[in-house]
Write a protein that holds these residues in place. Structure first.
Motif, short mmCIF file in Angstrom:
data_model
loop_
_atom_site.label_atom_id
_atom_site.label_comp_id
_atom_site.label_asym_id
_atom_site.label_seq_id
_atom_site.Cartn_x
_atom_site.Cartn_y
_atom_site.Cartn_z
N LYS A 36 -34.45 96.27 -12.84
CA LYS A 36 -33.25 97.61 -12.04
C LYS A 36 -32.28 98.57 -12.86
O LYS A 36 -32.00 99.45 -11.73
N ILE A 37 -32.54 97.51 -13.55
CA ILE A 37 -31.36 98.39 -15.00
C ILE A 37 -32.12 100.08 -15.21
O ILE A 37 -32.96 100.50 -15.30
N ASP A 38 -30.74 100.90 -15.15
CA ASP A 38 -31.42 102.45 -15.84
C ASP A 38 -31.08 102.40 -16.59
O ASP A 38 -30.16 102.43 -17.45
N TRP A 39 -31.81 102.12 -17.47
CA TRP A 39 -31.95 102.15 -18.77
C TRP A 39 -31.65 103.21 -19.46
O TRP A 39 -32.25 104.26 -19.08
N GLY A 40 -31.36 103.17 -20.98
CA GLY A 40 -31.09 104.97 -21.29
C GLY A 40 -29.39 104.96 -21.88
O GLY A 40 -28.85 103.56 -22.77
N SER A 41 -28.90 106.24 -22.51
CA SER A 41 -27.82 106.01 -23.68
C SER A 41 -26.50 105.53 -22.96
O SER A 41 -25.50 105.12 -23.95
N TYR B 197 -23.27 96.49 -10.59
CA TYR B 197 -24.55 95.99 -10.58
C TYR B 197 -24.10 95.05 -9.10
O TYR B 197 -25.51 95.48 -8.27
N LEU B 198 -23.48 94.41 -8.94
CA LEU B 198 -23.12 93.28 -7.82
C LEU B 198 -22.83 94.59 -6.85
O LEU B 198 -24.05 93.27 -5.59
N LEU B 199 -21.78 95.30 -6.19
CA LEU B 199 -21.86 95.54 -5.48
C LEU B 199 -22.56 96.13 -3.88
O LEU B 199 -22.98 95.75 -2.94
N PRO B 200 -23.71 96.71 -4.48
CA PRO B 200 -24.96 98.06 -3.91
C PRO B 200 -25.93 96.25 -3.29
O PRO B 200 -26.03 96.45 -2.47
N GLU B 201 -26.00 95.00 -4.48
CA GLU B 201 -27.11 94.58 -3.70
C GLU B 201 -26.67 93.55 -2.30
O GLU B 201 -27.20 92.51 -1.29
N ASN B 202 -24.61 93.94 -2.00
CA ASN B 202 -24.42 93.55 -0.74
C ASN B 202 -24.71 93.81 0.17
O ASN B 202 -23.25 94.36 1.25
N GLY B 203 -25.13 96.12 -0.24
CA GLY B 203 -24.95 96.68 1.34
C GLY B 203 -23.24 97.67 0.40
O GLY B 203 -22.93 98.01 1.47
N GLY C 63 -14.61 99.44 -3.26
CA GLY C 63 -16.19 99.41 -2.53
C GLY C 63 -15.22 100.16 -1.31
O GLY C 63 -14.86 99.79 -0.98
N TRP C 64 -16.51 100.30 -0.67
CA TRP C 64 -16.79 100.65 0.52
C TRP C 64 -17.98 99.50 1.75
O TRP C 64 -18.80 100.07 1.14
N SER C 65 -17.34 99.34 2.55
CA SER C 65 -17.88 98.44 2.83
C SER C 65 -18.17 98.27 4.47
O SER C 65 -17.39 99.24 4.02
N PRO D 248 -29.75 103.64 -10.89
CA PRO D 248 -29.64 104.82 -11.07
C PRO D 248 -28.58 105.15 -10.17
O PRO D 248 -28.02 104.58 -9.18
N ALA D 249 -28.59 106.61 -10.78
CA ALA D 249 -27.69 106.71 -10.11
C ALA D 249 -27.62 107.13 -8.64
O ALA D 249 -27.40 107.57 -7.42
N THR D 250 -28.69 107.52 -8.27
CA THR D 250 -29.67 107.87 -6.81
C THR D 250 -29.07 106.83 -6.00
O THR D 250 -29.22 107.02 -4.57
N ARG D 251 -28.91 105.55 -5.72
CA ARG D 251 -28.64 104.38 -5.30
C ARG D 251 -27.51 104.77 -5.00
O ARG D 251 -27.27 104.23 -3.50
N TYR D 252 -26.62 105.43 -5.45
CA TYR D 252 -25.11 105.46 -4.98
C TYR D 252 -24.90 106.60 -4.66
O TYR D 252 -24.02 106.55 -3.58
#
Length: 528
Positions: A72-77, A206-212, A257-259, A402-406
């Motif tokens: 799930k993580i956007d690995w990199g620098s 990481y946690l908030l997007p898991e809950n929409g 957060g924006w719910s 990943p940035a596109t998720r946000y």
């Protein structure tokens, strides 16, 4: 070691005789002074210095590569992997190190003002002033909440514990390591308190997007009619300054957060940049620095104990941490409705972006993913003058996914709630950095006010030939020529060359987002 056994170990550690839990602000101030960790200033704030690390250390930040998160993580620098073995070894060493201390300080509280979505956290500190910092920055529990508090994440900060890269598997003496499976953050080798704050923000990202829920690196306020505004932008672009509006109530200055119910503050305090701070320019921030507040790397007169906010000897990244309640005009609790207006703040060192422009949805997505600004002096080690930079979603260092998720979440929110989006340049005008001048704060305030009050919704605009941005021809309180960046340059050929140079940087940076909708690429970016 699994989470259950680690949690049991931490609980046993917290039962030690050297553990001081949930001290009050006066008690912590007494500890800070008796331990000679900081000075008491003329306003009652404590002023600490952080040694050689006066900003974040992004190259020393890691995420443990664990089975449940590695795909799930956007690995990199930004999100550098580190092994479970390295984390476990350092965890044991840090815990043993803290067990030998005469005093260790613990704060229990929450991240997230919306009770439905908040995260119970505990912060374990070697320094009393770091614990006071946590007390000011996070949400304090009531006595009833404290009695039932069960930490969902633990942050352990031991500044004087320094890693040995040859033995411990780090790049330097400094480390900031997040383990999502163990729900623990380890911080060592740095006294900069901002690492504590930003580690919790990374966790929530990481946690908030898991809950929409969309996590956002932004400030937010609300008007008398209930109209909500968001201000996105990196450090030094004006988030804190522009959201601290005496005519609007502050929701929060940095993380939200924006719910499905609206916006909520992730924090319970503010961490404001205070270089060149004055009561005249920023009265709310200036007056919030009082008893219990924490100043970081601000020069203090040894006799009068008066802070010299104009002195950047230690760093330009001087900071003040204070509880939200230190500001009179706030929303309490820090929750509100859906945003009517979204403002992207940038400090353009090229001096070619307009001071304000109305964005289409595609442009909003493009500029959110781009996150262009100038990296300002002092916010990171080694940065001594502004540099053009792109920080995805205006918060790249804190985004595990990943940035596109946000960005997709933002696009959905804009469409769903018909939010108006503006790009506001608080950077340079009349020339690039070193030639032109910084945009006047009074002009920026006037433009933001016009946007918030709906005065720019149907105003006449002119499309910028290079960036395709719709620039208002008139804004109350702002000279017309200031609105058109090319009119502020004395040499039009130089302006056009510099603007095209920046446009090319946008295009080059955006190549990494080729998997996004073609509409965003074609309609959102530069046109020349």
């Amino acid at each position: 070691m699994n989470f259950v056994s680690l949690k049991q170990e931490i609980n046993e550690f917290l039962n030690g005789t050297n553990i001081l839990t949930q001290l009050s602000v006066p008690q912590l101030v007494e500890k800070v002074l008796s331990r000679k960790e900081a000075l008491l200033t003329s306003t009652g704030a404590v002023a600490a210095t952080t040694g050689k690390y006066t900003g974040r250390s992004p190259k020393d930040k890691y995420i443990v590569e664990e089975e449940s998160v590695k795909d799930k993580i956007d690995w990199g620098s930004v999100n550098q992997p580190i092994s479970k073995e390295v984390f476990s070894s350092l965890y044991n060493k840090v815990l043993e190190y803290l067990k030998e201390k005469d005093e260790v300080f613990v704060f229990k509280g929450f991240a997230g003002a919306d009770e439905k979505h908040r995260l119970p956290i505990q912060v374990i500190n070697e320094y009393a002033w770091h614990n006071l910092f946590a007390h000011q920055l996070f949400i304090r529990p009531t006595e009833e909440e404290l009695a039932a508090h069960d930490a969902g994440f633990t942050v352990i900060a031991a500044p004087n514990f320094k890693a040995d890269p040859a033995i411990d598997g780090t790049k330097s003496e400094t480390f900031i390591i997040i383990s999502f499976e163990q729900r623990t953050v380890l911080i060592g080798g740095t006294e900069y308190a901002g690492e504590i704050k930003k580690s919790v923000f990374s966790i929530m990202n990481y946690l908030l997007p898991e809950n929409g829920i969309m996590p956002m690196h932004c400030s937010s306020n609300v008007g008398n009619e209930g109209d909500v505004a968001l201000f996105f932008g990196l450090s030094g672009t004006g988030k804190t300054t522009l959201s601290a509006d005496p005519n609007r109530r502050l929701i929060g200055d940095d993380e939200h957060g924006w719910s499905s119910n609206g916006v909520f503050n992730i924090e319970g305090g503010c961490y404001a940049k205070c270089i060149n701070l004055s009561r005249e320019k920023e009265p709310q921030i200036f007056d919030a620095i009082r008893f219990g507040s924490v100043l970081e790397n601000v020069i203090i007169d040894q006799n009068s104990r008066i802070a010299d906010y104009d002195d950047g000897t230690l760093t330009e990244n001087t900071r003040a941490a204070y509880q939200l309640q230190a500001i009179d005009n706030i929303v309490d609790p820090s929750v509100a409705g859906h945003p009517n207006t979204i403002i992207f703040l940038t400090a353009d060192a090229f001096g070619v972006l307009p001071p304000i422009a109305k964005l289409s949805k595609e442009q909003a997505m493009y500029h959110f993913l781009s996150g262009y600004t100038s990296k300002l002096a002092g916010t990171e080690r080694g940065v001594t003058s502004p540099e053009a930079t792109f920080s995805t979603c205006f918060g790249s260092p804190f985004l595990p996914l990943p940035a596109t998720r946000y960005a997709e979440m933002l696009g959905e929110k804009i469409s769903q709630h018909n939010s108006n989006v503006f790009l506001v340049n608080t950077g340079w005008t009349g020339g690039e950095y070193g030639v032109g001048s910084r945009m006047k704060l009074s002009y920026t305030r006037a433009m933001v006010q016009a946007a918030l009050e709906g005065e720019l919704t149907n105003v006449e605009t002119k499309k910028d030939d290079i960036f395709g941005l719709e620039i208002p021809l008139h804004v109350p309180g702002v000279p017309d020529e200031v609105l058109q960046p090319n009119r502020t340059w004395s040499n039009q050929a130089e302006y056009e060359a510099k603007a095209k140079e920046l446009a090319e940087k946008f295009r080059e940076n955006f190549k990494k987002f080729q998997n996004v909708s073609s509409d965003i690429i074609e309609k959102g970016g530069p046109t020349a």
